[in-house]
Design an enzyme around this catalytic site. Sequence first.
Site, PDB file in Angstrom:
ATOM      1  N   CYS A  63       0.835  -1.208   0.000  1.00 43.26           N
ATOM      2  CA  CYS A  63       0.000   0.000   0.000  1.00 43.26           C
ATOM      3  C   CYS A  63       0.869   1.256   0.000  1.00 43.26           C
ATOM      4  CB  CYS A  63      -0.932  -0.015   1.208  1.00 43.26           C
ATOM      5  SG  CYS A  63      -1.977   1.458   1.292  1.00 43.26           S
ATOM      6  N   CYS A  97      -0.439   4.155   2.077  1.00 41.03           N
ATOM      7  CA  CYS A  97      -0.246   4.018   3.529  1.00 41.03           C
ATOM      8  C   CYS A  97       1.204   4.266   3.922  1.00 41.03           C
ATOM      9  CB  CYS A  97      -0.587   2.604   4.004  1.00 41.03           C
ATOM     10  SG  CYS A  97      -2.007   1.848   3.239  1.00 41.03           S
ATOM     11  N   ASP A  98       2.136   3.739   3.158  1.00 39.01           N
ATOM     12  CA  ASP A  98       3.510   3.639   3.650  1.00 39.01           C
ATOM     13  C   ASP A  98       4.535   4.470   2.880  1.00 39.01           C
ATOM     14  OD1 ASP A  98       2.669   1.817   5.584  1.00 39.01           O
ATOM     15  OD2 ASP A  98       2.805   0.139   4.193  1.00 39.01           O
TER      16      ASP A  98
END
Length: 307
Positions: free
Chosen positions: A132, A135-136
């Site tokens: 992701c 997200c990261d």
Amino acid sequence: MARVVVLGSGPAGLTAALYLSRANLQPIVFEGMEPGGQLTTTTDVDNFPGFPEGIMGPELMERMKAQCERFGATFELDEITHADLSERPFKLTTSFGKTLEADAVVIATGATARYLGLPNELRLRGHGVSACATCDGFFFQDQDIAVVGGGDSAMEEATFLTKFARKVYLVHRRDTLRASKIMQERALANDRIEFIWNTVVDDVLGADKVEGLAVRNVETGETSTLDVTGFFLAIGHTPNTKAFGDQLERNDAGYLVVQGNSTRTSVEGVFAAGDVADDEYRQAITAAGTGCRAALDAERWLEGTHG
Ligand code: NAP
């Protein structure tokens, strides 16, 4: 018999359970084999509103669960492996062989990011391996990282990651991309993305965190190491719909189809929320939003039919 059962305990399932419990419908939540869902496999979550300092994924999910319990939702550490949706009440069978009946069902079983199945891939998940970028990506400021895949997700993620990373290697197993032309062109024009064609990843290297990738050119057989500190998988997701067989309408990619601007599936009384019905946004906050909508749709439907 339950009035309403929620399948899945990610942001979609837990938000549905929160609204259903506050409507006094006493939902039973089947948490599934990954309680808390995909967020429990990430570390810091910086894009969920209300947490200015960020929050760890597992803690966010624990808090959501506690909030549901406060209003009377109950949780089963089990998953539904078969659902008979041919007549109401629906008949559900769990992985432990238990059966139960429900007037309404909210499906929030999510989607599972595909991994390559490399020896050290899962061990280093959350330590440089991620599926992701949204997200990261932020954690890879000025670093060299790699994305694997040749579809729209890979183009989108690689392009997004150039906001943070110094360089993004796009590793693809062929010499042509599957991605749509516009997404390809955007990625190909980005001078921070270097395409590595006809190449597969054989393993992720590093003791406690990603320190490189072992890659192999499939044309020449030549092996080499790619010096990166991050590895993003973008080879697609699989929506978790196995328990329903062909009883619910799905799109070409296998995601549940909802009717118009609602969370109603093709079977009356069955509602879908979160990633199992969303191959586009896939965010915790969008999943939570559809979980809320599914609860409101289910509540109204139950009032109409079982008043
Ligand atoms: P996808 O279109 O199925 O592409 C998956 C990619 O991963 C392919 O290039 C495939 O290679 C590669 N791949 C699969 N298994 C692999 C393996 N074991 N080893 C190496 N490479 C592997 O998946 P997606 O990119 O996630 O897209 C899914 C759907 O969402 C698509 O319909 C897409 O258009 C849509 N989407 C749209 C947007 C957007 O419009 N903004 C963004 C993201 C996704 P091959 O090409 O060789 O098969």
